[in-house]
Design a protein around this motif. Structure first.
Motif, PDB file in Angstrom:
ATOM      1  N   THR A 101       0.843  -1.205   0.000  1.00  0.00           N
ATOM      2  CA  THR A 101       0.000   0.000   0.000  1.00  0.00           C
ATOM      3  C   THR A 101       0.873   1.249   0.000  1.00  0.00           C
ATOM      4  OG1 THR A 101      -1.740  -1.174   1.189  1.00  0.00           O
ATOM      5  CG2 THR A 101      -1.812   1.228   1.256  1.00  0.00           C
ATOM      6  N   LEU A 102       1.962   1.211   0.747  1.00  0.00           N
ATOM      7  CA  LEU A 102       2.900   2.340   0.759  1.00  0.00           C
ATOM      8  C   LEU A 102       3.462   2.570  -0.638  1.00  0.00           C
ATOM      9  CD1 LEU A 102       4.624   4.359   2.534  1.00  0.00           C
ATOM     10  CD2 LEU A 102       6.349   2.556   2.550  1.00  0.00           C
ATOM     11  N   ARG A 103       3.907   1.496  -1.284  1.00  0.00           N
ATOM     12  CA  ARG A 103       4.468   1.624  -2.630  1.00  0.00           C
ATOM     13  C   ARG A 103       3.412   2.072  -3.637  1.00  0.00           C
ATOM     14  NH1 ARG A 103       7.199  -3.125  -0.948  1.00  0.00           N
ATOM     15  NH2 ARG A 103       5.677  -4.392  -2.057  1.00  0.00           N
ATOM     16  N   LYS A 104       2.154   1.625  -3.456  1.00  0.00           N
ATOM     17  CA  LYS A 104       1.084   1.960  -4.391  1.00  0.00           C
ATOM     18  C   LYS A 104       0.723   3.445  -4.332  1.00  0.00           C
ATOM     19  CE  LYS A 104      -3.810   0.966  -5.265  1.00  0.00           C
ATOM     20  NZ  LYS A 104      -4.969   0.198  -4.795  1.00  0.00           N
ATOM     21  N   HIS A 105       0.573   3.983  -3.129  1.00  0.00           N
ATOM     22  CA  HIS A 105       0.070   5.349  -2.977  1.00  0.00           C
ATOM     23  C   HIS A 105       1.171   6.410  -2.875  1.00  0.00           C
ATOM     24  CE1 HIS A 105      -4.120   4.198  -2.650  1.00  0.00           C
ATOM     25  NE2 HIS A 105      -3.778   3.244  -1.799  1.00  0.00           N
ATOM     26  N   TYR A 106       2.379   6.003  -2.492  1.00  0.00           N
ATOM     27  CA  TYR A 106       3.441   6.985  -2.254  1.00  0.00           C
ATOM     28  C   TYR A 106       4.679   6.699  -3.108  1.00  0.00           C
ATOM     29  CZ  TYR A 106       0.401   7.843   1.701  1.00  0.00           C
ATOM     30  OH  TYR A 106      -0.694   8.113   2.475  1.00  0.00           O
ATOM     31  N   PHE A 107       4.470   6.151  -4.311  1.00  0.00           N
ATOM     32  CA  PHE A 107       5.600   5.780  -5.168  1.00  0.00           C
ATOM     33  C   PHE A 107       6.437   6.994  -5.568  1.00  0.00           C
ATOM     34  CE2 PHE A 107       1.954   6.461  -7.876  1.00  0.00           C
ATOM     35  CZ  PHE A 107       2.442   7.244  -8.912  1.00  0.00           C
ATOM     36  N   SER A 108       5.794   8.139  -5.801  1.00  0.00           N
ATOM     37  CA  SER A 108       6.569   9.324  -6.212  1.00  0.00           C
ATOM     38  C   SER A 108       7.434   9.834  -5.062  1.00  0.00           C
ATOM     39  CB  SER A 108       5.645  10.431  -6.715  1.00  0.00           C
ATOM     40  OG  SER A 108       4.726  10.800  -5.709  1.00  0.00           O
ATOM     41  N   GLU A 109       6.952   9.744  -3.829  1.00  0.00           N
ATOM     42  CA  GLU A 109       7.755  10.146  -2.681  1.00  0.00           C
ATOM     43  C   GLU A 109       8.921   9.173  -2.471  1.00  0.00           C
ATOM     44  OE1 GLU A 109       4.429  10.061  -2.624  1.00  0.00           O
ATOM     45  OE2 GLU A 109       3.912  12.152  -2.214  1.00  0.00           O
ATOM     46  N   LEU A 110       8.657   7.876  -2.656  1.00  0.00           N
ATOM     47  CA  LEU A 110       9.699   6.871  -2.458  1.00  0.00           C
ATOM     48  C   LEU A 110      10.801   6.990  -3.506  1.00  0.00           C
ATOM     49  CD1 LEU A 110       7.495   3.772  -1.529  1.00  0.00           C
ATOM     50  CD2 LEU A 110       8.830   5.207   0.013  1.00  0.00           C
ATOM     51  N   LYS A 111      10.459   7.496  -4.709  1.00  0.00           N
ATOM     52  CA  LYS A 111      11.468   7.681  -5.750  1.00  0.00           C
ATOM     53  C   LYS A 111      12.501   8.731  -5.348  1.00  0.00           C
ATOM     54  CE  LYS A 111       8.593   7.300  -9.676  1.00  0.00           C
ATOM     55  NZ  LYS A 111       8.247   7.860 -10.981  1.00  0.00           N
ATOM     56  N   SER A 112      12.092   9.690  -4.544  1.00  0.00           N
ATOM     57  CA  SER A 112      12.985  10.795  -4.179  1.00  0.00           C
ATOM     58  C   SER A 112      13.727  10.531  -2.868  1.00  0.00           C
ATOM     59  CB  SER A 112      12.188  12.092  -4.083  1.00  0.00           C
ATOM     60  OG  SER A 112      11.244  12.012  -3.042  1.00  0.00           O
ATOM     61  N   ARG A 113      13.917   9.261  -2.523  1.00  0.00           N
ATOM     62  CA  ARG A 113      14.590   8.895  -1.262  1.00  0.00           C
ATOM     63  C   ARG A 113      15.986   9.507  -1.174  1.00  0.00           C
ATOM     64  NH1 ARG A 113      13.900   4.615   2.297  1.00  0.00           N
ATOM     65  NH2 ARG A 113      12.379   3.665   0.932  1.00  0.00           N
ATOM     66  N   GLU A 114      16.741   9.526  -2.280  1.00  0.00           N
ATOM     67  CA  GLU A 114      18.134   9.994  -2.253  1.00  0.00           C
ATOM     68  C   GLU A 114      18.227  11.485  -1.967  1.00  0.00           C
ATOM     69  OE1 GLU A 114      16.972   8.118  -4.949  1.00  0.00           O
ATOM     70  OE2 GLU A 114      17.724   6.261  -4.086  1.00  0.00           O
ATOM     71  N   VAL A 115      17.238  12.258  -2.378  1.00  0.00           N
ATOM     72  CA  VAL A 115      17.309  13.710  -2.184  1.00  0.00           C
ATOM     73  C   VAL A 115      16.411  14.197  -1.051  1.00  0.00           C
ATOM     74  CG1 VAL A 115      17.988  14.188  -4.562  1.00  0.00           C
ATOM     75  CG2 VAL A 115      15.568  14.122  -3.967  1.00  0.00           C
ATOM     76  N   ALA A 116      15.759  13.283  -0.363  1.00  0.00           N
ATOM     77  CA  ALA A 116      14.823  13.676   0.695  1.00  0.00           C
ATOM     78  C   ALA A 116      15.532  14.439   1.806  1.00  0.00           C
ATOM     79  CB  ALA A 116      14.110  12.439   1.261  1.00  0.00           C
ATOM     80  N   ARG A 117      16.735  13.997   2.189  1.00  0.00           N
ATOM     81  CA  ARG A 117      17.465  14.685   3.260  1.00  0.00           C
ATOM     82  C   ARG A 117      17.856  16.099   2.829  1.00  0.00           C
ATOM     83  NH1 ARG A 117      18.690  12.672   8.085  1.00  0.00           N
ATOM     84  NH2 ARG A 117      20.054  13.986   9.280  1.00  0.00           N
TER      85      ARG A 117
END
Length: 163
Positions: A57-73
């Motif tokens: 469910t996390l991957r389904k609804h928040y895939f665009s946020e998960l893609k930006s993991r490297e630049v999140a910090r």
């Protein structure tokens, strides 16, 4: 959209109480929460657990946020710097101090340094002196009296007179 919210502030879906599990509704607040947790280095498993959803469910609804993991910090640091700068422009002394701290930390990061001490290599570890046992420590402590007490001061004078 639902007008009712649960204790955690999440909207209650219209079919709540009906057959099957109600679908997860991604909100702006939940998207921000995922971004913040990614910036803190959380794994998908921990994020899903904190949000009380499954990893799919996390991957389904928040895939665009998960893609930006490297630049999140970096994005989080940018927001903090902007908020600090807004406080500096208002003349807030605490904000100025915190902003200077953030700028120093950013400068260290820019030059490839970190705030944590560097890892000690194995060759450096072996060059440390061996740890003394209880008896050796007691003998060394007896050789160096505590001059903060009257007895220690007397012992220090005697050692000086003997040398």
């Amino acid at each position: 959209m639902a007008d009712n919210f649960d204790l955690f502030g999440d909207p209650i879906p219209a079919n709540h109480g009906g057959k099957g599990r109600p679908p997860h509704i991604p909100t702006t607040e939940n998207r921000n929460r995922v971004n913040m947790l990614l910036a803190c280095g959380w794994s998908n498993e921990r994020i899903a657990g904190a949000m009380r959803i499954t990893e799919p469910t996390l991957r389904k609804h928040y895939f665009s946020e998960l893609k930006s993991r490297e630049v999140a910090r970096d994005r989080l640091n940018a927001v903090l710097l902007m908020k600090g700068f807004e406080g500096v422009q208002k003349g807030n002394a605490t904000a100025i101090r915190l902003f200077l701290h953030l700028v120093e930390r950013n400068d260290l990061m820019q030059f490839g340094q970190s705030l944590r001490p560097a890892r000690v290599e194995k060759s450096e570890k072996s060059s440390k002196p061996a740890k003394l046992g209880k008896k050796e420590e007691a003998l060394l402590a007896a050789q160096q009296p505590d001059v903060g007490t009257p007895m220690g001061e007397l012992m220090a004078r005697r050692q000086q007179s003997m040398n």
